[in-house]
Design a protein around this motif. Structure first.
Motif, PDB file in Angstrom:
ATOM      1  N   THR A  10       0.822  -1.209   0.000  1.00  0.00           N
ATOM      2  CA  THR A  10       0.000   0.000   0.000  1.00  0.00           C
ATOM      3  C   THR A  10       0.852   1.253   0.000  1.00  0.00           C
ATOM      4  O   THR A  10       0.714   2.128  -0.870  1.00  0.00           O
ATOM      5  CB  THR A  10      -0.940   0.006   1.219  1.00  0.00           C
ATOM      6  OG1 THR A  10      -1.711  -1.191   1.241  1.00  0.00           O
ATOM      7  CG2 THR A  10      -1.876   1.208   1.168  1.00  0.00           C
ATOM      8  N   ASN A  11       1.740   1.396   0.973  1.00  0.00           N
ATOM      9  CA  ASN A  11       2.548   2.612   1.088  1.00  0.00           C
ATOM     10  C   ASN A  11       3.514   2.755  -0.081  1.00  0.00           C
ATOM     11  O   ASN A  11       3.731   3.858  -0.577  1.00  0.00           O
ATOM     12  CB  ASN A  11       3.304   2.609   2.417  1.00  0.00           C
ATOM     13  CG  ASN A  11       2.368   2.751   3.604  1.00  0.00           C
ATOM     14  OD1 ASN A  11       1.305   3.357   3.488  1.00  0.00           O
ATOM     15  ND2 ASN A  11       2.752   2.183   4.738  1.00  0.00           N
ATOM     16  N   LEU A  12       4.083   1.654  -0.516  1.00  0.00           N
ATOM     17  CA  LEU A  12       4.998   1.706  -1.654  1.00  0.00           C
ATOM     18  C   LEU A  12       4.278   2.207  -2.893  1.00  0.00           C
ATOM     19  O   LEU A  12       4.788   3.077  -3.616  1.00  0.00           O
ATOM     20  CB  LEU A  12       5.596   0.324  -1.909  1.00  0.00           C
ATOM     21  CG  LEU A  12       6.424   0.180  -3.198  1.00  0.00           C
ATOM     22  CD1 LEU A  12       7.626   1.116  -3.188  1.00  0.00           C
ATOM     23  CD2 LEU A  12       6.859  -1.273  -3.401  1.00  0.00           C
ATOM     24  N   LEU A  13       3.085   1.683  -3.154  1.00  0.00           N
ATOM     25  CA  LEU A  13       2.370   2.060  -4.358  1.00  0.00           C
ATOM     26  C   LEU A  13       1.934   3.530  -4.302  1.00  0.00           C
ATOM     27  O   LEU A  13       2.003   4.259  -5.304  1.00  0.00           O
ATOM     28  CB  LEU A  13       1.160   1.147  -4.547  1.00  0.00           C
ATOM     29  CG  LEU A  13       0.547   1.092  -5.946  1.00  0.00           C
ATOM     30  CD1 LEU A  13       1.594   0.818  -7.008  1.00  0.00           C
ATOM     31  CD2 LEU A  13      -0.542   0.040  -6.016  1.00  0.00           C
ATOM     32  N   LYS A  14       1.475   3.996  -3.138  1.00  0.00           N
ATOM     33  CA  LYS A  14       1.119   5.410  -3.005  1.00  0.00           C
ATOM     34  C   LYS A  14       2.325   6.308  -3.257  1.00  0.00           C
ATOM     35  O   LYS A  14       2.218   7.358  -3.919  1.00  0.00           O
ATOM     36  CB  LYS A  14       0.542   5.669  -1.605  1.00  0.00           C
ATOM     37  CG  LYS A  14      -0.814   5.018  -1.366  1.00  0.00           C
ATOM     38  CD  LYS A  14      -1.266   5.137   0.074  1.00  0.00           C
ATOM     39  CE  LYS A  14      -1.604   6.567   0.438  1.00  0.00           C
ATOM     40  NZ  LYS A  14      -2.209   6.634   1.807  1.00  0.00           N
ATOM     41  N   ASN A  43      -5.767   0.116   1.770  1.00  0.00           N
ATOM     42  CA  ASN A  43      -6.306   1.455   1.887  1.00  0.00           C
ATOM     43  C   ASN A  43      -6.381   2.097   0.510  1.00  0.00           C
ATOM     44  O   ASN A  43      -5.856   1.557  -0.470  1.00  0.00           O
ATOM     45  CB  ASN A  43      -5.434   2.309   2.817  1.00  0.00           C
ATOM     46  CG  ASN A  43      -6.239   3.375   3.532  1.00  0.00           C
ATOM     47  OD1 ASN A  43      -7.280   3.816   3.046  1.00  0.00           O
ATOM     48  ND2 ASN A  43      -5.756   3.791   4.713  1.00  0.00           N
ATOM     49  N   THR A  44      -7.024   3.247   0.444  1.00  0.00           N
ATOM     50  CA  THR A  44      -7.108   3.997  -0.811  1.00  0.00           C
ATOM     51  C   THR A  44      -5.717   4.446  -1.229  1.00  0.00           C
ATOM     52  O   THR A  44      -4.946   4.943  -0.402  1.00  0.00           O
ATOM     53  CB  THR A  44      -8.017   5.223  -0.627  1.00  0.00           C
ATOM     54  OG1 THR A  44      -9.308   4.782  -0.227  1.00  0.00           O
ATOM     55  CG2 THR A  44      -8.123   6.021  -1.913  1.00  0.00           C
ATOM     56  N   ILE A  45      -5.391   4.292  -2.510  1.00  0.00           N
ATOM     57  CA  ILE A  45      -4.043   4.664  -2.947  1.00  0.00           C
ATOM     58  C   ILE A  45      -4.021   5.952  -3.776  1.00  0.00           C
ATOM     59  O   ILE A  45      -2.942   6.504  -3.993  1.00  0.00           O
ATOM     60  CB  ILE A  45      -3.363   3.518  -3.729  1.00  0.00           C
ATOM     61  CG1 ILE A  45      -4.173   3.138  -4.968  1.00  0.00           C
ATOM     62  CG2 ILE A  45      -3.140   2.318  -2.839  1.00  0.00           C
ATOM     63  CD1 ILE A  45      -3.458   2.117  -5.841  1.00  0.00           C
ATOM     64  N   LEU A  82     -10.688   1.810  -3.724  1.00  0.00           N
ATOM     65  CA  LEU A  82      -9.262   1.670  -4.006  1.00  0.00           C
ATOM     66  C   LEU A  82      -8.737   2.933  -4.681  1.00  0.00           C
ATOM     67  O   LEU A  82      -7.648   3.419  -4.375  1.00  0.00           O
ATOM     68  CB  LEU A  82      -9.026   0.443  -4.893  1.00  0.00           C
ATOM     69  CG  LEU A  82      -7.577   0.108  -5.253  1.00  0.00           C
ATOM     70  CD1 LEU A  82      -6.719  -0.088  -4.017  1.00  0.00           C
ATOM     71  CD2 LEU A  82      -7.539  -1.143  -6.133  1.00  0.00           C
ATOM     72  N   PHE A  83      -9.538   3.499  -5.596  1.00  0.00           N
ATOM     73  CA  PHE A  83      -9.208   4.760  -6.259  1.00  0.00           C
ATOM     74  C   PHE A  83     -10.346   5.743  -6.028  1.00  0.00           C
ATOM     75  O   PHE A  83     -11.455   5.525  -6.511  1.00  0.00           O
ATOM     76  CB  PHE A  83      -8.998   4.559  -7.764  1.00  0.00           C
ATOM     77  CG  PHE A  83      -7.816   3.702  -8.114  1.00  0.00           C
ATOM     78  CD1 PHE A  83      -6.569   4.264  -8.308  1.00  0.00           C
ATOM     79  CD2 PHE A  83      -7.957   2.329  -8.260  1.00  0.00           C
ATOM     80  CE1 PHE A  83      -5.478   3.479  -8.636  1.00  0.00           C
ATOM     81  CE2 PHE A  83      -6.881   1.538  -8.581  1.00  0.00           C
ATOM     82  CZ  PHE A  83      -5.631   2.112  -8.766  1.00  0.00           C
ATOM     83  N   GLU A  84     -10.078   6.816  -5.270  1.00  0.00           N
ATOM     84  CA  GLU A  84     -11.056   7.892  -5.083  1.00  0.00           C
ATOM     85  C   GLU A  84     -10.783   8.947  -6.141  1.00  0.00           C
ATOM     86  O   GLU A  84     -10.166   9.984  -5.875  1.00  0.00           O
ATOM     87  CB  GLU A  84     -10.927   8.489  -3.677  1.00  0.00           C
ATOM     88  CG  GLU A  84     -11.433   7.594  -2.570  1.00  0.00           C
ATOM     89  CD  GLU A  84     -12.928   7.770  -2.318  1.00  0.00           C
ATOM     90  OE1 GLU A  84     -13.536   8.591  -3.020  1.00  0.00           O
ATOM     91  OE2 GLU A  84     -13.457   7.087  -1.431  1.00  0.00           O
ATOM     92  N   ASN A  85     -11.254   8.681  -7.353  1.00  0.00           N
ATOM     93  CA  ASN A  85     -10.929   9.531  -8.497  1.00  0.00           C
ATOM     94  C   ASN A  85     -11.981  10.630  -8.639  1.00  0.00           C
ATOM     95  O   ASN A  85     -12.875  10.561  -9.473  1.00  0.00           O
ATOM     96  CB  ASN A  85     -10.847   8.686  -9.767  1.00  0.00           C
ATOM     97  CG  ASN A  85     -10.398   9.484 -10.967  1.00  0.00           C
ATOM     98  OD1 ASN A  85      -9.941  10.616 -10.838  1.00  0.00           O
ATOM     99  ND2 ASN A  85     -10.522   8.902 -12.135  1.00  0.00           N
TER     100      ASN A  85
END
Length: 585
Positions: free
Chosen positions: A87-91, A125-127, A162-165
Motif C-alpha cells: 500500500t505505502n509503496l504504491l502510493k 487502503n485507498t491509494i 481503491l481509487f477515489e478519483n
C-alpha cells in the motif's frame, strides 16, 4: 542493496547496485532533492524504506528508471510471507511517477509506467484520493498477466474505494492484473465535474473477483471512453452494484470479449442515460430474485436519458445466462425513456424459472432483438401508470427471429385506461411483418400509423381438388354426412401459417344441401389434435356463420384448424358450403 560499481566522473554521478532479494541490478544517480523538490536529508532516507532513495558515502542517490518504467520488483522487500503489503509503496510510487513525468503542452502529464511484478500483494487502503496531489495525471499500471500479478484489496473500511478519483486523473490504463476483494471491496469512484479533466479509462486483460462495485460514476461531464478488453469479472458474495452509472456523459463505454459471471445483485445500474456497447463475451447472473443485468434505478433522472445518449444499450453477440429468478432488464422509473438493442445474442432463457419475468418494463422505451436465440421461458412484464404513455408506448421489436407468442401471452400488464398506452410488439421478417398488441386487444391505429394488421384468407375448393390456397375464396367444400347418423363427421382441415397470429375467424357462406333433411347443421372447430374445442355454432344454409378462435394470441407451429359438422334431423345429407379462414397477424 549492495554497491557493485560507482563512477565518479559521470554527470550526474552513477551508482550501480545489486538487490539480492529481487536478484536484479539497478542504477542510481546522485541527487540533492527528491521528486517533490525537497532537499534530501537523513530523515527522508530513514522514512523511505522503499530503496528508491539511498545514501552512500555521504551522498544521496535516486533510482534511475529505464524506458520510463518504475518496476516495483526492484523495491519490494520480498520475504517468506505469502502476500506482501504494498500500500505505502504504491502510493509513494504513484506520486513519484506523477512528479517525474514531463508536462505536455496541453497541460496533461505523461507519467512513468508502474510495473507490478509476479506475486500476491495486499492493498489495505485507498491509494489515490484528493490528498495525493496528482491532479491531471495519466497512469499506466501493468502486471505480468492476471494469472501472475494478483492484488488483494482488503480495506480496513469497506466504504473506501481503491481509487477515489474525484476530478483527479483520466487517460489511465490497467493491464494484466488481478484485483481480488472480499465481497465488499469498491474499486473506483469516478466523479467528474471539471471540464479540464476528461476521462479515458482502459482495462485490458484484467480480472476482478468478489468486488461489490467496480465503477461508481457520477458528475455531469466527460466520463466517456471507458473500455474493458478481454477482462473477467466474477464471483461476488453479497449483492453487488458493479457499475453505477450516474453521469449523462458516460458515453462510448465499450466491452470487448469480457466475461461477467456468477454475479448477485445489479451489473449495470442506470441513474442517467449512459451509452454502453458490448461486443461478444458473456454475462451470467446467479439465481437470486435481486439479480438484474440492466436496471434503471427508481432514483434515475428522466431528463438525463434520450437525445444524444440514445440508444443507451447496444449488445452484439453477447451470450447471456439467466438463471432462476435473474432479470435481464428491470425498469423501476416510470418516466424514463430507455432504449436497448440486442444483436445476434444468446438470450439465455432456458434456465429461467417459468414464473420469472425476464424483462420488467414500465410504460416507455424501445427494445430491439435482432437475430437472437434462446428465448426459452422469456416473459415480459409491463407496469403502465403514466398518463402520457399513449403518446409513446413501449415498443419491442423482433427481427429475423422471435419467441413463441405464448411466452408473450403469458406476460403481465396492468389495465390501462387509455388503451393506446399498451405496449406494441413488432415483428420484422419473422415469417411476417406486423405488429402484435396482446394486452390492448381493442386498440386501433389511425390510417397513418406505421403498425398495421395483415390478413390472410385461407380456403379450399372442390374444383381444385381440395388444394389449400390463400388470397382468394374458392368454390364450395363438399362432405357426405352419411345416413341416419347423429355423429359429427370431419368436414375440412386448414393449415395455419407459422407466424404470430393476432386472431382467427372461421367463415361459412352460401351453404347447399344435397339431400333430404333440414337446413341446419351443428358445427364444431378443433385444434390440431382435436383435443381442444375452439368454437362451435349452428349453421343455417340461408345465412352466413362466423366463428372466432377465442384462444387468444399465439404463434402457430405447424398448427391446424379441424372442422366437424353434424346434420340435424336428416336421414341422408351431403353438405356443400364455402368455408374459409381469415387470419389476422
Amino acid at each position: 542493496m549492495e554497491t557493485i560499481y560507482q563512477t565518479l566522473t559521470a554527470t550526474p554521478e552513477v551508482l550501480v547496485t545489486y538487490n539480492p532479494k529481487s536478484k536484479e541490478t539497478l542504477n542510481y544517480e546522485r541527487v540533492t532533492h527528491d521528486h517533490n523538490g525537497t532537499l534530501i536529508d537523513d530523515n527522508l532516507i530513514a522514512a523511505n524504506a522503499n530503496n528508491i532513495y539511498i545514501k552512500s558515502n555521504g551522498y544521496y542517490y535516486r533510482a534511475v528508471f529505464h524506458d520510463n518504467v518504475i518496476n516495483l520488483n526492484n523495491f519490494i522487500d520480498r520475504n517468506d510471507e505469502d502476500a506482501l503489503n504494498i500500500t505505502n509503496l504504491l502510493k509513494y510510487v504513484i506520486k513519484l511517477s506523477y512528479n517525474l513525468s514531463a508536462v505536455q503542452g496541453n497541460g496533461f502529464r505523461e507519467p512513468l509506467k508502474i510495473k507490478i511484478p509476479t506475486g500476491r500483494f495486499i492493498i489495505d487502503n485507498t491509494i489515490i484520493d484528493t490528498s495525493s496531489n496528482v491532479v491531471g495525471g495519466k497512469f499506466v499500471f501493468e502486471g505480468e498477466g492476471h494469472q501472475n500479478t494478483r492484488i488483494s484489496y482488503e480495506p480496513t473500511n469497506s466504504e473506501n474505494f481503491l481509487f477515489e478519483n474525484i476530478d483527479i486523473f483520466g487517460f489511465t490504463t490497467f493491464s494484466n492484473i488481478s484485483f481480488i476483494s472480499n465481497g465488499e471491496g469498491k474499486f473506483m469512484k469516478a466523479q467528474v465535474e471539471t471540464s479540464g479533466n476528461a476521462q479515458s479509462i482502459i482495462f485490458s486483460d484484467c480480472l476482478f473477483e468478489k468486488f461489490k462495485t467496480i465503477l461508481d460514476v457520477s458528475g455531469n461531464i466527460m466520463m466517456s471512453e471507458v473500455t474493458f478488453r478481454n477482462c473477467k469479472i466474477f464471483g461476488n458474495e453479497s449483492e453487488a452494484v458493479l457499475f453505477k452509472l450516474n453521469n449523462p456523459q458516460a458515453v462510448n463505454w465499450r466491452f470487448y470479449s469480457t466475461e461477467i459471471e456468477s454475479i448477485t445483485g445489479t451489473v449495470f445500474d442506470f441513474y442517467a442515460g449512459s451509452t454502453i456497447s458490448y461486443f461478444q463475451g458473456s454475462i451470467i447472473g446467479n439465481d437470486n430474485p435481486n439479480t438484474v443485468i440492466f436496471k434503471v434505478n427508481n432514483a434515475a433522472n428522466p431528463d438525463l436519458f434520450g437525445a444524444g445518449n440514445s440508444p443507451n444499450l447496444q449488445m452484439y453477440g453477447v451470450r447471456f445466462e439467466l438463471r432462476g429468478d435473474t432479470k435481464l432488464i428491470k425498469i423501476e422509473n416510470s418516466d424514463v425513456d430507455f432504449s436497448a438493442k440486442f444483436d445476434n445474442c444468446g438470450m439465455g432463457g432456458f434456465n429461467l424459472n417459468s414464473s420469472t419475468y425476464a424483462v420488467d418494463l414500465k410504460g416507455k422505451g424501445n427494445f430491439i432483438f435482432d437475430n437472437c436465440t434462446n428465448y426459452g421461458n422469456f416473459k415480459f412484464k409491463h407496469e403502465i401508470n403514466n398518463a402520457n404513455s399513449y403518446l409513446n408506448p413501449t415498443k419491442i421489436k423482433f427481427i429475423n427471429t422471435c419467441p413463441d407468442l405464448n411466452l408473450i401471452d403469458n406476460g403481465l400488464c396492468n389495465e390501462v385506461v387509455n388503451t393506446g398506452g399498451y405496449p406494441i410488439y413488432i415483428f420484422e421478417n419473422c415469417g411476417l411483418n406486423s405488429y402484435y398488441r396482446p394486452f390492448g386487444r381493442d386498440t386501433f391505429f389511425s390510417n397513418n400509423d406505421f403498425y398495421k394488421i395483415s390478413k390472410k384468407t385461407i380456403s379450399k375448393g372442390y374444383r381444385n381438388d381440395g388444394t389449400e390456397v390463400t388470397g382468394m375464396v374458392q368454390d364450395r367444400i363438399y362432405a357426405d354426412l352419411g345416413q341416419n347418423n347423429d355423429e359429427y363427421k370431419h368436414f375440412v382441415t386448414f393449415n395455419l401459417p407459422n407466424v404470430p397470429i393476432h386472431s382467427i375467424k372461421i367463415i361459412f357462406d352460401k351453404a347447399w344441401q344435397g339431400g333430404f333433411g333440414g337446413l341446419n347443421y351443428n358445427v364444431k372447430v378443433y385444434n390440431t389434435d382435436n383435443s381442444v374445442e375452439i368454437a362451435s355454432g349452428v349453421l343455417n344454409t340461408s345465412n352466413k356463420l362466423e366463428l372466432t378462435d377465442n384462444r387468444g394470441y399465439f404463434v402457430s407451429n405447424n398448427d391446424k384448424i379441424n372442422i366437424e359438422v353434424q346434420s340435424i334431423g336428416a336421414w341422408s345429407q351431403i353438405l356443400g358450403v364455402k368455408t374459409f379462414l381469415v387470419v389476422e397477424y
